[in-house]
Design a protein around this motif. Structure first.
Motif, PDB file in Angstrom:
ATOM      1  N   ALA A 231      18.661   3.363 -14.395  1.00 10.11           N
ATOM      2  CA  ALA A 231      18.589   3.148 -12.950  1.00 10.11           C
ATOM      3  C   ALA A 231      17.212   2.595 -12.610  1.00 10.11           C
ATOM      4  CB  ALA A 231      18.863   4.450 -12.200  1.00 10.11           C
ATOM      5  N   THR A 232      17.115   1.292 -12.408  1.00  9.18           N
ATOM      6  CA  THR A 232      15.827   0.655 -12.153  1.00  9.18           C
ATOM      7  C   THR A 232      15.153   1.197 -10.900  1.00  9.18           C
ATOM      8  OG1 THR A 232      16.552  -1.368 -13.262  1.00  9.18           O
ATOM      9  CG2 THR A 232      14.699  -1.572 -11.743  1.00  9.18           C
ATOM     10  N   ASP A 233      15.957   1.543  -9.887  1.00 10.96           N
ATOM     11  CA  ASP A 233      15.394   2.003  -8.617  1.00 10.96           C
ATOM     12  C   ASP A 233      15.131   3.505  -8.584  1.00 10.96           C
ATOM     13  OD1 ASP A 233      15.480  -0.584  -7.598  1.00 10.96           O
ATOM     14  OD2 ASP A 233      17.541  -0.341  -6.883  1.00 10.96           O
ATOM     15  N   ALA A 234      15.441   4.203  -9.660  1.00 12.34           N
ATOM     16  CA  ALA A 234      15.174   5.647  -9.711  1.00 12.34           C
ATOM     17  C   ALA A 234      13.779   5.859 -10.286  1.00 12.34           C
ATOM     18  CB  ALA A 234      16.227   6.355 -10.559  1.00 12.34           C
ATOM     19  N   ARG A 235      12.777   5.558  -9.485  1.00  9.05           N
ATOM     20  CA  ARG A 235      11.398   5.552  -9.985  1.00  9.05           C
ATOM     21  C   ARG A 235      10.694   6.854  -9.637  1.00  9.05           C
ATOM     22  NH1 ARG A 235      10.830   0.015 -11.266  1.00  9.05           N
ATOM     23  NH2 ARG A 235       8.825   0.510 -12.223  1.00  9.05           N
ATOM     24  N   VAL A 236       9.882   7.307 -10.582  1.00 14.97           N
ATOM     25  CA  VAL A 236       8.969   8.407 -10.305  1.00 14.97           C
ATOM     26  C   VAL A 236       7.556   7.929 -10.620  1.00 14.97           C
ATOM     27  CG1 VAL A 236      10.727  10.125 -10.871  1.00 14.97           C
ATOM     28  CG2 VAL A 236       9.066   9.454 -12.607  1.00 14.97           C
ATOM     29  N   SER A 237       6.577   8.568  -9.995  1.00 16.51           N
ATOM     30  CA  SER A 237       5.167   8.274 -10.252  1.00 16.51           C
ATOM     31  C   SER A 237       4.558   9.431 -11.033  1.00 16.51           C
ATOM     32  CB  SER A 237       4.406   8.073  -8.939  1.00 16.51           C
ATOM     33  OG  SER A 237       4.916   6.958  -8.233  1.00 16.51           O
ATOM     34  N   GLU A 238       3.593   9.105 -11.887  1.00 14.78           N
ATOM     35  CA  GLU A 238       2.942  10.106 -12.730  1.00 14.78           C
ATOM     36  C   GLU A 238       1.432  10.032 -12.533  1.00 14.78           C
ATOM     37  OE1 GLU A 238       3.004  11.503 -17.409  1.00 14.78           O
ATOM     38  OE2 GLU A 238       3.151   9.368 -16.944  1.00 14.78           O
ATOM     39  N   TRP A 239       0.806  11.193 -12.304  1.00 18.69           N
ATOM     40  CA  TRP A 239      -0.637  11.244 -12.174  1.00 18.69           C
ATOM     41  C   TRP A 239      -1.293  10.874 -13.507  1.00 18.69           C
ATOM     42  CZ3 TRP A 239      -2.123  11.631  -7.339  1.00 18.69           C
ATOM     43  CH2 TRP A 239      -1.389  12.399  -6.436  1.00 18.69           C
ATOM     44  N   VAL A 240      -2.315  10.038 -13.445  1.00 19.13           N
ATOM     45  CA  VAL A 240      -3.110   9.720 -14.636  1.00 19.13           C
ATOM     46  C   VAL A 240      -4.551  10.125 -14.343  1.00 19.13           C
ATOM     47  CG1 VAL A 240      -3.877   7.960 -16.263  1.00 19.13           C
ATOM     48  CG2 VAL A 240      -1.596   7.794 -15.221  1.00 19.13           C
ATOM     49  N   PRO A 241      -5.009  11.274 -14.854  1.00 20.46           N
ATOM     50  CA  PRO A 241      -6.377  11.732 -14.585  1.00 20.46           C
ATOM     51  C   PRO A 241      -7.396  10.875 -15.331  1.00 20.46           C
ATOM     52  CG  PRO A 241      -5.287  13.220 -16.103  1.00 20.46           C
ATOM     53  CD  PRO A 241      -4.248  12.240 -15.654  1.00 20.46           C
ATOM     54  N   PRO A 242      -8.644  10.891 -14.891  1.00 18.81           N
ATOM     55  CA  PRO A 242      -9.674  10.045 -15.518  1.00 18.81           C
ATOM     56  C   PRO A 242      -9.844  10.289 -17.012  1.00 18.81           C
ATOM     57  CG  PRO A 242     -10.466  10.917 -13.428  1.00 18.81           C
ATOM     58  CD  PRO A 242      -9.171  11.600 -13.704  1.00 18.81           C
ATOM     59  N   GLU A 243      -9.660  11.539 -17.472  1.00 17.27           N
ATOM     60  CA  GLU A 243      -9.867  11.813 -18.890  1.00 17.27           C
ATOM     61  C   GLU A 243      -8.853  11.106 -19.784  1.00 17.27           C
ATOM     62  OE1 GLU A 243      -7.859  15.519 -17.044  1.00 17.27           O
ATOM     63  OE2 GLU A 243      -9.449  14.093 -16.523  1.00 17.27           O
ATOM     64  N   ARG A 244      -7.743  10.634 -19.204  1.00 15.81           N
ATOM     65  CA  ARG A 244      -6.770   9.887 -20.004  1.00 15.81           C
ATOM     66  C   ARG A 244      -7.090   8.389 -20.049  1.00 15.81           C
ATOM     67  NH1 ARG A 244      -0.728  12.457 -18.901  1.00 15.81           N
ATOM     68  NH2 ARG A 244      -1.264  14.596 -19.480  1.00 15.81           N
ATOM     69  N   VAL A 245      -7.966   7.945 -19.166  1.00 14.55           N
ATOM     70  CA  VAL A 245      -8.295   6.515 -19.140  1.00 14.55           C
ATOM     71  C   VAL A 245      -9.471   6.282 -20.076  1.00 14.55           C
ATOM     72  CG1 VAL A 245      -8.729   4.518 -17.661  1.00 14.55           C
ATOM     73  CG2 VAL A 245      -7.483   6.487 -16.762  1.00 14.55           C
ATOM     74  N   ARG A 246      -9.262   6.635 -21.314  1.00  7.08           N
ATOM     75  CA  ARG A 246     -10.264   6.453 -22.367  1.00  7.08           C
ATOM     76  C   ARG A 246      -9.558   5.901 -23.598  1.00  7.08           C
ATOM     77  NH1 ARG A 246     -11.702  10.505 -24.684  1.00  7.08           N
ATOM     78  NH2 ARG A 246     -10.310  12.104 -23.825  1.00  7.08           N
TER      79      ARG A 246
END
Length: 312
Positions: free
Chosen positions: A211-226
């Motif tokens: 289902a392309t329109d069944a979207r969820v958002s996920e938090w990405v904390p700063p410690e993962r942007v490494r």
């Protein structure tokens, strides 16, 4: 008059993320408009039980529109909490659909309707949807474009394999297809339990949908942007994918088959490292695919991984 019994359950495994769980529950209250829905919050922390406390607050709020069932799961691990969820849902005769969403996510408008519509359109027993990364701080360009943060995109309708349970709808038929334990406890602390479960469902001949329109958002904390976290995640993906494949190709012949395939992919990815020198190359993805091969090799040698200690 008989009380109305919900047939659609939304399951949320949670572990020490009270703020994010609160945001998810608040979002569900505005996005889910069905009168036929019940939430199942499964707290996998036997000590603080912060998730259960947040759910109790919502449960006691007379203005909160969705009924909440709170489940305490003291046994640690991803499989423990997911198996408790399935057992609880199947114990309710009226339950017909179980939607799964993680406690560090929240649904976008139309999420549940899109999952149900895709299920109706293609008659699938299992339906997945995309997960969009939501960075808590503006990330560098290389991180935003990294494979681990890009949402999977497919056309809506029937599809082949699904890979994760963090945005998933299962019919009662699908849940009843396999016996307990639905999620193999051998994956309790490594992750990959959802891939193994979906692989076993696929092997029974159940139909899958997207289902392309069944979207969820996920938090990405700063410690993962490494870079270190991203490469570690790629290693773990390779490790858990291979654990699943090894389980489904048992014995020495299966191991040798997987080992041969892995060496071939490893050779290809090693040669592909030359692309790191090209201008405009997606260097993080190139390096990540190479590291992923190392995770596959580690899984074939029998080394363990304890990436999770609660429901994440």
């Amino acid at each position: 008059m008989m009380p109305h019994v919900p047939t659609i359950w939304i399951a949320i495994p949670t572990y020490r993320r009270p703020g994010q769980l609160r945001h998810l529950l608040e979002s569900l209250a505005t996005v889910v408009q069905h009168d036929d829905v019940q939430l199942l919050v499964a707290d996998n922390d036997p000590v603080a039980q912060e998730g259960a406390m947040v759910a109790h607050e919502m449960q006691d709020d007379p203005d909160y529109p969705l009924p909440i069932h709170i489940l305490h799961v003291p046994e640690p691990g991803l499989c423990s909490v997911r198996n408790a969820i399935v057992a609880t849902a199947l114990a309710a005769p009226a339950m017909q659909y179980l939607a799964m969403i993680d406690d560090d996510e929240w649904p976008q408008p139309g999420w549940l309707d899109a999952l149900l519509a895709a299920r109706e359109m293609c008659g699938a027993d299992v339906v997945g949807g995309p997960v969009d990364a939501h960075f808590l701080r503006p990330p560098p360009h290389w991180a935003r474009e990294a494979l681990v943060f890009r949402a999977e995109e497919r056309p809506s309708g029937a599809t082949d394999m699904l890979w994760a349970s963090n945005n998933l709808l299962l019919s009662r038929k699908a849940l009843e297809t396999l016996p307990a334990p639905w999620f193999d406890p051998r994956f309790n602390h490594s992750g990959g339990e959802d891939l193994d479960y979906l692989t076993r469902l696929y092997d029974t001949g159940l139909s899958f949908g997207w289902a392309t329109d069944a979207r969820v958002s996920e938090w990405v904390p700063p410690e993962r942007v490494r870079l270190g976290w991203i490469l570690s995640r790629m290693w773990r993906i390779g490790f858990t994918e291979t654990l699943t494949r090894r389980k489904h190709l048992p014995g020495i012949v299966g191991t040798l088959t997987l080992f041969g395939r892995t060496l071939a992919v490893f050779a290809m990815r090693t040669a592909g490292l030359l692309a790191l020198l090209l201008p405009g190359a997606r260097r993080v993805d190139i390096a990540g695919q190479w590291i992923k091969c190392w995770g596959r090799l580690c899984a074939l040698t029998g080394r363990g991984s304890r990436a999770y200690y609660g429901a994440e």
